[in-house]
Design a protein around this motif. Sequence first.
Motif, PDB file in Angstrom:
ATOM      1  N   HIS A 241       0.865  -1.182   0.000  1.00  0.00           N
ATOM      2  CA  HIS A 241       0.000   0.000   0.000  1.00  0.00           C
ATOM      3  C   HIS A 241       0.904   1.234   0.000  1.00  0.00           C
ATOM      4  CE1 HIS A 241      -2.951   2.981   1.079  1.00  0.00           C
ATOM      5  NE2 HIS A 241      -3.930   2.076   0.962  1.00  0.00           N
ATOM      6  N   ALA A 242       0.709   2.116  -0.982  1.00  0.00           N
ATOM      7  CA  ALA A 242       1.650   3.214  -1.166  1.00  0.00           C
ATOM      8  C   ALA A 242       1.597   4.228  -0.020  1.00  0.00           C
ATOM      9  CB  ALA A 242       1.385   3.909  -2.500  1.00  0.00           C
ATOM     10  N   ALA A 243       0.468   4.293   0.702  1.00  0.00           N
ATOM     11  CA  ALA A 243       0.378   5.214   1.841  1.00  0.00           C
ATOM     12  C   ALA A 243       0.541   4.468   3.163  1.00  0.00           C
ATOM     13  CB  ALA A 243      -0.970   5.935   1.825  1.00  0.00           C
ATOM     14  N   GLY A 244      -0.142   3.309   3.292  1.00  0.00           N
ATOM     15  CA  GLY A 244      -0.184   2.578   4.568  1.00  0.00           C
ATOM     16  C   GLY A 244       1.124   1.912   4.935  1.00  0.00           C
ATOM     17  N   SER A 245       1.777   1.251   3.940  1.00  0.00           N
ATOM     18  CA  SER A 245       3.015   0.531   4.281  1.00  0.00           C
ATOM     19  C   SER A 245       4.062   0.671   3.180  1.00  0.00           C
ATOM     20  CB  SER A 245       2.709  -0.948   4.556  1.00  0.00           C
ATOM     21  OG  SER A 245       1.897  -1.468   3.501  1.00  0.00           O
ATOM     22  N   PRO A 246       4.380   1.916   2.827  1.00  0.00           N
ATOM     23  CA  PRO A 246       5.344   2.113   1.731  1.00  0.00           C
ATOM     24  C   PRO A 246       6.720   1.530   2.043  1.00  0.00           C
ATOM     25  CG  PRO A 246       4.979   4.176   2.906  1.00  0.00           C
ATOM     26  CD  PRO A 246       3.961   3.211   3.421  1.00  0.00           C
ATOM     27  N   HIS A 247       7.058   1.445   3.348  1.00  0.00           N
ATOM     28  CA  HIS A 247       8.394   0.938   3.719  1.00  0.00           C
ATOM     29  C   HIS A 247       8.546  -0.536   3.367  1.00  0.00           C
ATOM     30  CE1 HIS A 247       5.620   0.003   6.931  1.00  0.00           C
ATOM     31  NE2 HIS A 247       6.485  -0.878   7.419  1.00  0.00           N
ATOM     32  N   LEU A 248       7.408  -1.217   3.141  1.00  0.00           N
ATOM     33  CA  LEU A 248       7.490  -2.642   2.781  1.00  0.00           C
ATOM     34  C   LEU A 248       7.564  -2.842   1.265  1.00  0.00           C
ATOM     35  CD1 LEU A 248       4.861  -4.128   5.284  1.00  0.00           C
ATOM     36  CD2 LEU A 248       7.367  -4.073   5.497  1.00  0.00           C
ATOM     37  N   GLY A 249       7.292  -1.784   0.513  1.00  0.00           N
ATOM     38  CA  GLY A 249       7.292  -1.905  -0.954  1.00  0.00           C
ATOM     39  C   GLY A 249       8.678  -1.688  -1.559  1.00  0.00           C
ATOM     40  N   ARG A 250       8.915  -2.337  -2.673  1.00  0.00           N
ATOM     41  CA  ARG A 250      10.149  -2.114  -3.449  1.00  0.00           C
ATOM     42  C   ARG A 250       9.683  -1.886  -4.896  1.00  0.00           C
ATOM     43  NH1 ARG A 250      11.433  -1.564   0.925  1.00  0.00           N
ATOM     44  NH2 ARG A 250      13.006  -2.661   2.163  1.00  0.00           N
ATOM     45  N   SER A 251       9.855  -0.677  -5.408  1.00  0.00           N
ATOM     46  CA  SER A 251       9.188  -0.286  -6.654  1.00  0.00           C
ATOM     47  C   SER A 251       9.988  -0.621  -7.915  1.00  0.00           C
ATOM     48  CB  SER A 251       8.899   1.213  -6.629  1.00  0.00           C
ATOM     49  OG  SER A 251       8.436   1.617  -7.907  1.00  0.00           O
ATOM     50  N   ALA A 252       9.403  -1.490  -8.720  1.00  0.00           N
ATOM     51  CA  ALA A 252      10.008  -1.806 -10.020  1.00  0.00           C
ATOM     52  C   ALA A 252       9.924  -0.599 -10.947  1.00  0.00           C
ATOM     53  CB  ALA A 252       9.289  -3.004 -10.647  1.00  0.00           C
TER      54      ALA A 252
END
Length: 467
Positions: A187-198
């Motif tokens: 989730h780009a707002a809720g948990s951005p720290h868990l995302g790794r953006s291709a």
Amino acid sequence: MDVKELCGLSDEIWGYAETGFTEYKSCEAMIRVLKNNGFEVTEGIAHMPTAYVAVYGHGKPVIDFLAEYDALYGMNQQADVREFCPITNAEDTGHGCGHELLGAGAIAAAVEVKEYLERTGREGTVRLVGCPAEESGSGKAYLARDGFFSDTDAAITWHPDVWNRVVTGSSQSCISLFFKFHGVSAHAAGSPHLGRSALDAAELTNVGVNYLREHMLDTDRIHYAYLNVGGKAPNVVQSEAVLKYFVRSKNNPECLELTDRVINCAKGAALMTGTTVEVVFDEGLSNTINNFVLEDVLYDAFEKCGVPQYTEEELQYLQSFKDTYSVKNILSDLPKTETMKEEIRRNAVERPVSDFLLPREHNDNPEMGSTDVGDVSWVVPTVQINTACFSIGAGAHSWQWVAQGKSSAAHKGMLKAGEVMAAAAEDLLEHPEKIEAAKAEFRERLGGETYKCLIPDDVMPHISNLE
Ligand SMILES: [Zn+2]
Ligand SMILES: [Zn+2]
């Protein structure tokens, strides 16, 4: 030679407008005409279903004419209409590079030489090589890699154009790659720290490459396209993204070196973003090795045959297409010659179509753009000509080329190309010493270097993967 049959063949291929490696109906039509004219045809050569060779004659020398017949995406257009106007309910493909004429014109040359061999009883073999997927797919590179041209003494081809000339100068080497980035969605707002953006990785690759441009040669070119941006939702961290790259340089070693630097940008971007990148090879085209001896043979033939002549009606038709471009733009893209500059300029301003042969000039200057004819030129002395088939100023890959593709002026350019190429082949058959001179120049230019196809051995012919 049946002129009607050849013009009909070109129009038929125009109608099919099949893109690289799907040219089944176009092949069927060409093979039908070749068989009608006494050629023996082998289909599906070098692991390509839409590649074929048609042979007539026996013994040496072996002269090859190279035919292309693939169309382009995004080029659906009605014939003879003076504005962009696609055919309704048709696929969005069209012959924006004139390959319908190219294929039929090469066949015209082969049929003419066949009739000459028949008439004279002379020894020699003429082959029409059906080369698929020039625009995308590198058909001729696979033929060259497969050793198809090992018995060929000279290869002759042409390309429809707006000028009459014998081509000199080299084309660029080109490597095409996909970069597939894999990340982690979140989730780009809720948990951005868990995302790794291709998508971030793809963008940073392009930023890196755009800085790289300042530190490359003027003869280099790099282009990219986004094939997958990871979806349409900004509130999702995009886990997948795909880029397609073209890397072009003056020759193969420089192209390989520049490609490594581009790959490093993608790897760096993956490292920065915590994603991974897969580098997938798509296609590779070699630069062109010129052959001045063959260029002279073709020039002599062109001088003998003369340039196409047009009726008043054809000139009006061509003028109406010329009027779709500004004179300023036409003048910005004139042939780069040493002489006849004023004549070329005047021709471009005053006439609807080029009506003379450009000067006899030889050079090794790199022209921007690539072709798989380059791969053939690495394994056999090769030469190309252009004939005027379209209104002056009309650029390749335009709706104007598609619209004019079935006109009588285009047919005249095609038949003239066939006539000139056949006359040159007949000259070579009568003067084997010219073939020997061409081969000597070929050996001297390579200086002991041998052809190394840019396509890795494990990559087989394929339709460019758009995923
Ligand atoms: Zn093209
Ligand atoms: Zn083309």
